[in-house]
Design a protein around this motif. Structure first.
Motif, PDB file in Angstrom:
ATOM      1  N   GLU A   1      -4.648   7.716  -3.993  1.00 44.55           N
ATOM      2  CA  GLU A   1      -3.546   7.275  -3.393  1.00 44.55           C
ATOM      3  C   GLU A   1      -3.796   7.207  -1.797  1.00 44.55           C
ATOM      4  OE1 GLU A   1      -0.184   6.805  -3.891  1.00 44.55           O
ATOM      5  OE2 GLU A   1      -0.710   6.346  -5.664  1.00 44.55           O
ATOM      6  N   ASN A   2      -4.328   8.318  -1.410  1.00 46.22           N
ATOM      7  CA  ASN A   2      -4.665   8.303   0.073  1.00 46.22           C
ATOM      8  C   ASN A   2      -6.185   8.430   0.520  1.00 46.22           C
ATOM      9  OD1 ASN A   2      -1.666   8.833   0.870  1.00 46.22           O
ATOM     10  ND2 ASN A   2      -2.235  10.533  -0.507  1.00 46.22           N
ATOM     11  N   PRO A   3      -6.979   7.338   0.471  1.00 47.40           N
ATOM     12  CA  PRO A   3      -8.505   7.363   0.559  1.00 47.40           C
ATOM     13  C   PRO A   3      -8.806   7.668   1.968  1.00 47.40           C
ATOM     14  CG  PRO A   3      -7.291   5.214   0.298  1.00 47.40           C
ATOM     15  CD  PRO A   3      -6.295   6.013  -0.202  1.00 47.40           C
ATOM     16  N   GLU A   4      -9.690   8.675   2.216  1.00 48.04           N
ATOM     17  CA  GLU A   4      -9.904   9.005   3.511  1.00 48.04           C
ATOM     18  C   GLU A   4     -10.278   7.748   4.491  1.00 48.04           C
ATOM     19  OE1 GLU A   4     -13.224  11.689   5.993  1.00 48.04           O
ATOM     20  OE2 GLU A   4     -13.413  11.503   3.897  1.00 48.04           O
ATOM     21  N   SER A   5      -9.569   7.676   5.486  1.00 49.59           N
ATOM     22  CA  SER A   5      -9.876   6.667   6.583  1.00 49.59           C
ATOM     23  C   SER A   5      -9.858   7.244   7.775  1.00 49.59           C
ATOM     24  CB  SER A   5      -8.891   5.308   6.409  1.00 49.59           C
ATOM     25  OG  SER A   5      -7.447   6.265   6.428  1.00 49.59           O
ATOM     26  N   ASN A   6     -11.006   7.090   8.497  1.00 51.93           N
ATOM     27  CA  ASN A   6     -11.374   7.670   9.760  1.00 51.93           C
ATOM     28  C   ASN A   6     -10.760   6.702  10.844  1.00 51.93           C
ATOM     29  OD1 ASN A   6     -12.469   9.341  11.645  1.00 51.93           O
ATOM     30  ND2 ASN A   6     -14.732   8.646  11.106  1.00 51.93           N
ATOM     31  N   LEU A   7      -9.430   7.110  11.262  1.00 50.00           N
ATOM     32  CA  LEU A   7      -8.713   6.348  11.966  1.00 50.00           C
ATOM     33  C   LEU A   7      -8.887   6.471  13.337  1.00 50.00           C
ATOM     34  CD1 LEU A   7      -5.434   5.781   9.724  1.00 50.00           C
ATOM     35  CD2 LEU A   7      -7.311   4.340   9.759  1.00 50.00           C
ATOM     36  N   ALA A   8      -8.860   5.432  14.316  1.00 48.85           N
ATOM     37  CA  ALA A   8      -8.987   5.640  15.706  1.00 48.85           C
ATOM     38  C   ALA A   8      -7.659   6.107  16.204  1.00 48.85           C
ATOM     39  CB  ALA A   8      -9.596   4.474  16.458  1.00 48.85           C
ATOM     40  N   THR A   9      -7.480   6.757  17.346  1.00 49.19           N
ATOM     41  CA  THR A   9      -6.176   6.941  17.862  1.00 49.19           C
ATOM     42  C   THR A   9      -5.959   6.053  18.984  1.00 49.19           C
ATOM     43  OG1 THR A   9      -6.115   9.498  17.561  1.00 49.19           O
ATOM     44  CG2 THR A   9      -5.088   8.686  19.431  1.00 49.19           C
ATOM     45  N   GLU A  10      -4.887   5.346  18.985  1.00 50.39           N
ATOM     46  CA  GLU A  10      -4.646   4.400  20.134  1.00 50.39           C
ATOM     47  C   GLU A  10      -3.766   4.896  21.183  1.00 50.39           C
ATOM     48  OE1 GLU A  10      -4.072   0.033  17.905  1.00 50.39           O
ATOM     49  OE2 GLU A  10      -2.481   1.496  17.253  1.00 50.39           O
ATOM     50  N   ILE A  11      -4.292   4.403  22.591  1.00 49.16           N
ATOM     51  CA  ILE A  11      -3.696   4.772  23.610  1.00 49.16           C
ATOM     52  C   ILE A  11      -2.899   3.396  24.244  1.00 49.16           C
ATOM     53  CG2 ILE A  11      -3.894   5.339  25.919  1.00 49.16           C
ATOM     54  CD1 ILE A  11      -6.683   6.304  25.133  1.00 49.16           C
ATOM     55  N   ILE A  12      -1.495   3.586  24.066  1.00 49.21           N
ATOM     56  CA  ILE A  12      -0.641   2.121  24.251  1.00 49.21           C
ATOM     57  C   ILE A  12       0.177   2.477  25.631  1.00 49.21           C
ATOM     58  CG2 ILE A  12       1.327   1.004  23.054  1.00 49.21           C
ATOM     59  CD1 ILE A  12       0.320   2.382  20.620  1.00 49.21           C
ATOM     60  N   SER A  13       0.320   1.330  26.064  1.00 51.97           N
ATOM     61  CA  SER A  13       0.838   1.314  27.650  1.00 51.97           C
ATOM     62  C   SER A  13       2.201   1.204  27.587  1.00 51.97           C
ATOM     63  CB  SER A  13       0.559   0.181  28.435  1.00 51.97           C
ATOM     64  OG  SER A  13       0.617  -1.130  27.910  1.00 51.97           O
TER      65      SER A  13
END
Length: 775
Positions: A52-64
């Motif tokens: 249901e929630n496969p591990e996904s190494n997600l980047a943190t986004e810096i948004i202007s």
């Protein structure tokens, strides 16, 4: 007698029984094998919740603040994208190339599996897109040892079937595109589209989509940065597959195949791109934030893998204009510095002796990564020092681009000390939102942040605080007059240890002057007289209320700028004058969301009333005099002045109200300018890393030359971009203003006034002779 014919049929029943026995045993064994694999007896299998929630190494986004992703924090540079955001031709390219029967099978393509088995893999592999996703999600590439390969293949099939039962085909496509690695810091299709083509996936063209799909066969082999011809050939194979599957006509295929590979390579590395110094400041900020803000289950957030979205106050357009302005000015100013240093045997150091130079250089060597590594490896100091004098190949920074050279590490350190460094920050006075943060010229080579970390002596940019204190404590106004003449503070008064007699840099005294003219010309004796009347502690108290964290000595000499401050603190303090006396702590974050879009943090504004509206406005009017007829007067210049001005774009010819102050410290070690319009305050510092390295001449080394042009170039760009709505209006005047700010000058006394309309008007000679020495 003829032999009787044997008519009995052969008995095959034992063979049949053996066949079914072995068949059932084999079938049962295979069944048990898959059953055991699904139970996890051959290694862990993902649970239903994991699927249901496969591990996904997600980047943190810096948004202007204007919605642009200006950077990321990541272990893997992956940012998820929904199926709806994928262009149809990208999906078709994947299906046509990797799994033509994707929409017909249920995770395993029996026909392809049988074909691959009979041909021993010579006709290609049999893995479906779903099987490839299973491999990516849960057990990697697997082992080369045949028994383990068989076990892992079985697990892959089982996972693929579960994925097909749990997710729609479209969801599987999206998960696959979000997981695959396109190398060069690009993990997932969104990162790949940005890294290779500087666009969102939905904007990819057919040939661009085909190139990215083609890379999936072997990203290292089909690396577009290294093997363009191979990548082009592989892309064309994908296009041919799309034609075969009727996704493209023959004419379309041939048209796309004829196109060259055109990349817009924009690597998303921590030390490259825009706002690099700000991103590092934000990284440190977030390290503290995660300690104070926990998940609902009490665990820590991981800024590298939790897929957070950090919405910042930085404006990507303003940030770009600031970085461009720094580059335009300093690239030219640096040439002026090199020219000055040609005849200096101790370059870049000025007026210091060899023992002092040796101490500076040894301290710098000890601060290098080379020294740390060699020290940890057990080398003694003599060995380490010797290594700094051995020539080695290296790439060094230059304003004309990175340069490969042969140089000793010692010489490279000294080479870098020649470079002028900037610190620049801009913020909205009414909100505290930081819009621009430029901490240096190139984070790859110079990693010290001169906005948030680099506290330097501020020179005459400190004087408005002295004047503000005098207006508040003594009830003075910009139009009040004071004598510019010889002045001394005797030993013992205000903690002075010996008689202190400040002098004006041009050794001139102008007699009776208004406070507005005194600040415009940055007259030292007037500042000293004012702090003598208020006392240093009153000035320090005001500065502390305005958010300055530096240690400030209780000495009258601070009136001339013998105070270290960061660009961040100085700009925030000045902004309080434009915000009617209200101090707002600079804000860099508006909110933080988790990967599901839930807001998990919104900062609270920190503010306090420091000065009345009347006093704040009076200080603004004082600083307007600086840009009308003082050291900042070249902002309005029609031309002329120092020859370098023409190189950097003079004249600027600003006509709108600007409040500002320049500053120059002793020996031209630091040049400052802080300028404000009603809705934007920006401050600039320029200087060398070491204070002993500096311009020898005041013409080149004063704040009006080093820092002011960057501010002016930046503001020109901001005004040209009308979407920014940077103000050209007057500062808001308080109702029922009780402080006199408009000083009338009779017509007969305006002969030399080509800029100002009040008594602060001075001759160009006075402007040219103005000096912002701190001491």
């Amino acid at each position: 007698m003829a032999q009787k014919m044997n008519t009995r049929k052969p008995d095959y029943s034992p063979y049949v029984k053996k066949f079914w026995k072995y068949f059932l045993m084999t079938f049962g064994g295979v069944l048990l094998f898959f059953l055991f694999a699904s139970w996890g007896l051959f290694g862990s299998m993902p649970s239903f919740s994991e699927l249901e929630n496969p591990e996904s190494n997600l980047a943190t986004e810096i948004i202007s603040s204007d919605g642009v992703v200006i950077g990321k924090f990541f272990n893997e540079n992956r940012t998820p994208v929904k199926y709806e955001d994928l262009p149809p031709h990208l999906v078709k390219a994947l299906v046509a190339t990797e799994d033509e029967r994707f929409y017909e099978h249920s995770g395993i393509d029996g026909r392809r599996t049988l074909s691959a088995s009979l041909s021993l893999g010579s006709r290609g592999g049999a893995s479906t897109i779903t099987q490839q996703l299973a491999k990516l999600l849960f057990h990697g590439e697997g082992s080369r040892f045949l028994p383990f390969r068989i076990i892992q293949k079985a697990k892959e099939w089982i996972i693929a079937i579960r994925l097909e039962r749990q997710y729609t085909k479209n969801e599987i496509i999206a998960m696959y595109f979000n997981k695959v690695d396109f190398i060069n810091t690009a993990v997932g299709i969104r990162s790949a589209a940005k890294v290779y083509f500087a666009k969102e996936p939905k904007n990819l063209t057919v040939d661009e989509s085909a190139m990215l799909v083609g890379m999936l066969k072997n990203p290292s082999l089909f690396n577009p940065l290294k093997r363009e011809e191979k990548v082009r050939d592989r892309r064309n194979v994908v296009l041919k597959q799309m034609e075969k599957n009727h996704f493209l006509t023959t004419a379309q295929k041939e048209s796309f195949q004829a196109k060259p590979i055109k990349l817009t390579f924009t690597p998303e590395k921590y030390n490259e791109g825009t706002a690099t110094y700000f991103r590092e400041y934000l990284r440190d900020y977030m390290k503290s934030w995660v300690k104070e803000n926990k998940k609902e289950d009490g665990s820590d957030y991981n800024i590298y893998s939790d897929g957070l979205k950090i919405y910042t106050t930085i404006d990507s357009r303003m940030q770009l204009y600031a970085e461009e302005s720094v580059k335009e000015h300093l690239a030219n100013l640096q040439q002026e510095f090199w020219s000055e240093m040609k005849k200096n045997k101790t370059a870049p150091f000025v007026n210091i002796k060899q023992p002092d130079i040796d101490r500076i250089m040894e301290r710098s060597m000890r601060n290098t990564e080379r020294w740390r590594i060699l020290s940890e490896s057990g080398k003694d100091e003599e060995e380490i020092k010797k290594s700094f004098y051995i020539k080695t190949k290296m790439t060094v920074f230059s304003w004309k681009g990175d340069k490969d050279t042969l140089m000793t590490p010692y010489d490279s350190i000294r080479y870098y000390k020649h470079f002028l460094q900037p610190g620049m920050m801009a913020m909205e006075p009414q909100t505290g939102d930081v819009k621009v943060w430029v901490g240096g010229i190139d984070y790859r080579y110079f990693q010290y942040d001169h906005v948030g970390l680099g506290a330097r002596q501020v020179g005459s940019t400190f004087k408005p605080f002295v004047y503000a204190t005098a207006i508040e404590q003594l009830g003075m106004s910009p139009c009040d007059t004071i004598i510019d003449g010889p002045f001394m503070i005797r030993k013992g008064r205000h903690n002075v240890t010996e008689d202190w007699e400040p002098r004006n840099s041009d050794h001139k005294y102008r007699g009776m002057v208004t406070l507005k003219k005194a600040l415009a010309l940055s007259i030292n004796t007037v500042s000293a007289k004012l702090i003598d009347k208020t006392g240093p502690d009153a000035v320090i108290d005001l500065v502390k209320k305005l958010g300055v964290n530096s240690d400030i000595p209780s000495q009258p000499s601070i009136a001339l700028g013998a105070v270290d401050m960061t660009v961040k603190d100085l700009v925030a303090a000045f902004s309080s004058f434009a915000n009617q006396g209200i101090y707002l702590k600079p804000q860099v974050i508006t909110k933080i969301e988790d990967k599901n879009g839930n807001v998990i943090y919104e900062p609270k504004m920190e503010s306090r009333d420091v000065l009345s509206k009347d006093i704040a406005y009076a200080v603004i009017k004082l600083m307007e005099g600086v840009t009308e007829s003082g050291s900042g007067g070249r902002l309005r210049s029609q031309g002329g002045g120092w020859k370098y001005n023409r190189v950097t774009g003079y004249p600027y010819v600003f006509t709108n109200p600007i409040a500002g102050k320049t500053g120059t410290t002793q020996n031209q070690s630091d040049g400052w300018f802080v300028g404000m319009v009603p809705n934007l305050a920006a401050g600039v510092w320029v200087g060398n890393e070491d204070r002993s390295a500096h311009f020898r001449t005041l013409a080149s080394g004063q704040g009006a030359t080093m820092a002011l042009p960057i501010w002016a170039l930046f503001m020109k760009k901001c005004y040209n971009d009308t979407s920014l709505n940077v103000s050209k209006e007057s500062f808001e005047k308080p109702k029922d203003l009780t402080i006199k700010v408009d000083c009338y000058t009779p017509p007969s006394r305006r002969a030399n006034d080509s800029i100002s309309k009040d008594s602060t008007a001075v001759k160009q000679e006075d402007i040219n002779n103005t000096d912002e020495f701190g001491l």
